[in-house]
Design an enzyme around this catalytic site. Structure first.
Site, short mmCIF file in Angstrom:
data_model
loop_
_atom_site.label_atom_id
_atom_site.label_comp_id
_atom_site.label_asym_id
_atom_site.label_seq_id
_atom_site.Cartn_x
_atom_site.Cartn_y
_atom_site.Cartn_z
CG ASP A 129 -5.01 2.08 10.51
OD1 ASP A 129 -5.98 2.79 10.82
OD2 ASP A 129 -5.05 1.27 9.56
NE ARG B 25 -3.50 2.34 2.73
CZ ARG B 25 -4.38 2.49 3.74
NH1 ARG B 25 -4.44 1.58 4.69
NH2 ARG B 25 -5.16 3.54 3.79
#
Length: 518
Positions: free
Chosen positions: A433, A150
């Site tokens: 996160d 990512r």
């Protein structure tokens, strides 16, 4: 004309990762695509101004032919056909080894939400990814998870790599370095350079990425579609452009993912000045909330019509080895959520902790059996309108002082760790996160800006919010203890939170402001 080479901040790994050849590739990407990236970012400002003026998003008439057309994306490569479980997490060697050997089908090495972008973390992460592809981090066999990376998003810069004195796009830096060092090794292993693309806001963002991929494949004499990607649909604007995103990337894309927490953040951010879009406490919003349900149902329907994978939302539950009863209750909730996703037609799901892979696998095995996915299941029963996606005001719930305090605590706790290089932080039995910190901060600004009345009758104005921030800061310090408090940068986190929640001007992203403090 010879274009200048990148200027790179010194670091022991810099010459290993940003080699002369890699730097030339990054320079080429910058010179070919930076002007278009800047145009996209400028267009976002204009679009936000229109939304602030009351022009709500809708399905665009000019792209109706794409939504109604009969077309599909390219078939997935063999190692991305079955994605029933995906682990996502930071690019540390320890976590990557666990994830690759977890029994999941895919591991997404996350340079964005799960990695604090210190120069050390970025270079170390690239080195770990390179070692993983080379089989030096852990053996990659038929039982190992397929590796995807990512990148960071279009709006972020990488200040440690400059061309002509200008920071390079963080997205292009992550993609360029990972591709350059690993595409040959990945192909030789029977896999390929696979990426996750975050925070797209619509068709134009996807088109730019597709141009990057076409250019890269041509530059390295690769067959079209060698690069394969999945797009995280985590903005409200992208929800209206799912067909268009798939269409633009049809040679390279394999599926779409529901980024639920980032999606909530996007709703609060995009409609921050509209009092009709006030969100209640986060624990009162679930995937069954009507506007969230419309989003996930539309994603499955759209993906399967185009023969793309639909990947469900992430669970960050952390099992508690010291409290089996507590863990059992948490895992029951995870199982129920994954059971719902598999029943709705999702082809896979994401989890943040390798230990709960078996819980997710069981639920998807019940539905998929030996099939790699259920793309053939057409959700013809789904009909979602623009009004359904925008039906935030019908969400039941209230804003409580407890909800405000929880959001404050999470942001300070998370950001205090992020500023010292940790971006995957255990908070309240979940591995959190950046997405969680962003939605908490956006809600706090929204509630304060509109001076929402709390369930206890108090009005959340600037004075009350500052008082609660001070109070929660002291409570967190006591909870953590002096040693842990001193190890983080919680005072700076508290100051930044107050700045970003009590001013009249809304700052688009918490991380762009925090990046200046790294």
């Amino acid at each position: 004309m010879t274009l200048p080479r990148c200027a790179v901040t010194p670091h022991p790994l810099a010459d290993v990762i940003v080699t002369a050849q890699a730097a030339d590739f990054l320079s080429d990407l910058h010179h070919n695509f930076e002007s278009e990236r800047q145009r996209l970012l400028a267009d976002r400002v204009i679009r936000q101004q229109r939304i602030d003026a009351g022009d709500l998003p809708t399905f665009r008439p000019e792209t109706a032919h794409i939504r109604s057309g009969e077309w599909g994306i390219a078939p997935p490569p063999p190692d991305l056909a079955d994605r029933r479980t995906e682990v996502t997490g930071p690019v540390t060697a320890e976590f990557m080894i666990q994830a690759l050997n977890s029994g999941a089908k895919v591991f997404m090495a996350d340079f964005e939400d799960a990695t604090s972008p210190t120069w050390h973390n970025i270079l170390t992460g690239q080195a770990n990814v390179k070692a993983a592809y080379a089989g030096e981090l852990t053996d990659l066999d038929d039982q190992s998870a397929t590796l995807m990376v990512r990148t960071r998003a279009w709006h972020l810069d990488e200040s440690h790599i400059t061309v002509d004195g200008q920071p390079i796009s963080a997205a292009l830096a992550d993609f360029g370095l990972c591709f350059f060092h690993n595409f040959n090794t990945a192909i030789e292993r029977g896999s390929g350079p696979y990426f996750y693309l975050p925070k797209l806001e619509g068709q134009a963002d996807a088109r730019l990425w597709n141009q990057v991929f076409d250019y890269t494949e041509d530059r390295f004499d690769l067959q079209r579609g060698t690069i394969r990607v999945t797009v995280l649909v985590e903005t409200i604007l992208a929800a209206f452009d799912m067909d268009e995103i798939l269409f633009e990337l049809r040679d390279h894309i394999t599926g779409l993912h529901t980024g639920n927490w980032d999606y909530l953040f996007s709703v609060a951010k995009t409609f921050r000045n509209n009092g009709d879009f006030l969100l209640p406490d986060r624990d009162q919003i679930t995937v069954k909330t009507p506007f969230m349900r419309a989003f996930t149902e539309l994603l499955v329907s759209t993906c399967h019509r185009r023969r793309a994978h639909a990947i469900g939302g992430m669970s960050g539950v952390i099992p508690d080895a010291d409290d089996p009863t507590r863990t059992a209750g948490a895992l029951r909730k995870v199982a129920a959520d994954k059971r719902r996703e598999a029943g709705d037609g999702f082809d896979g799901t994401r989890i943040a902790v390798p230990q709960i892979v078996p819980t997710a696998v069981v639920e998807f095995d019940k539905v998929l059996g030996n099939r790699p996915n259920q793309v053939e299941r057409q959700r013809d029963d789904v009909y979602v309108t623009a009004g359904d996606l925008l039906a935030v005001s019908s969400t039941r719930g209230s804003v409580s002082e407890g909800g405000v305090r929880t959001n404050i605590r999470i942001v300070i706790r998370y950001l205090g760790e992020w500023l010292v290089g940790n971006a995957a932080v255990p908070i309240d039995d979940h591995l959190e996160d950046t997405a969680m910190a962003e939605v908490c901060r956006a809600q706090l600004w929204q509630w304060c800006h509109h001076q929402v009345q709390l369930s206890n009758g108090l009005t959340l104005d600037r004075g009350l919010l500052e008082h609660l921030i001070d109070d929660e800061t002291e409570l967190l310090r006591t909870e953590l203890g002096e040693a842990a408090w001193a190890a983080g940068r919680f005072v700076e986190a508290r100051e930044l939170l107050q700045k970003l929640t009590t001013t009249d001007d809304y700052h688009e992203f918490l991380t762009t402001e925090a990046y200046r403090l790294l």
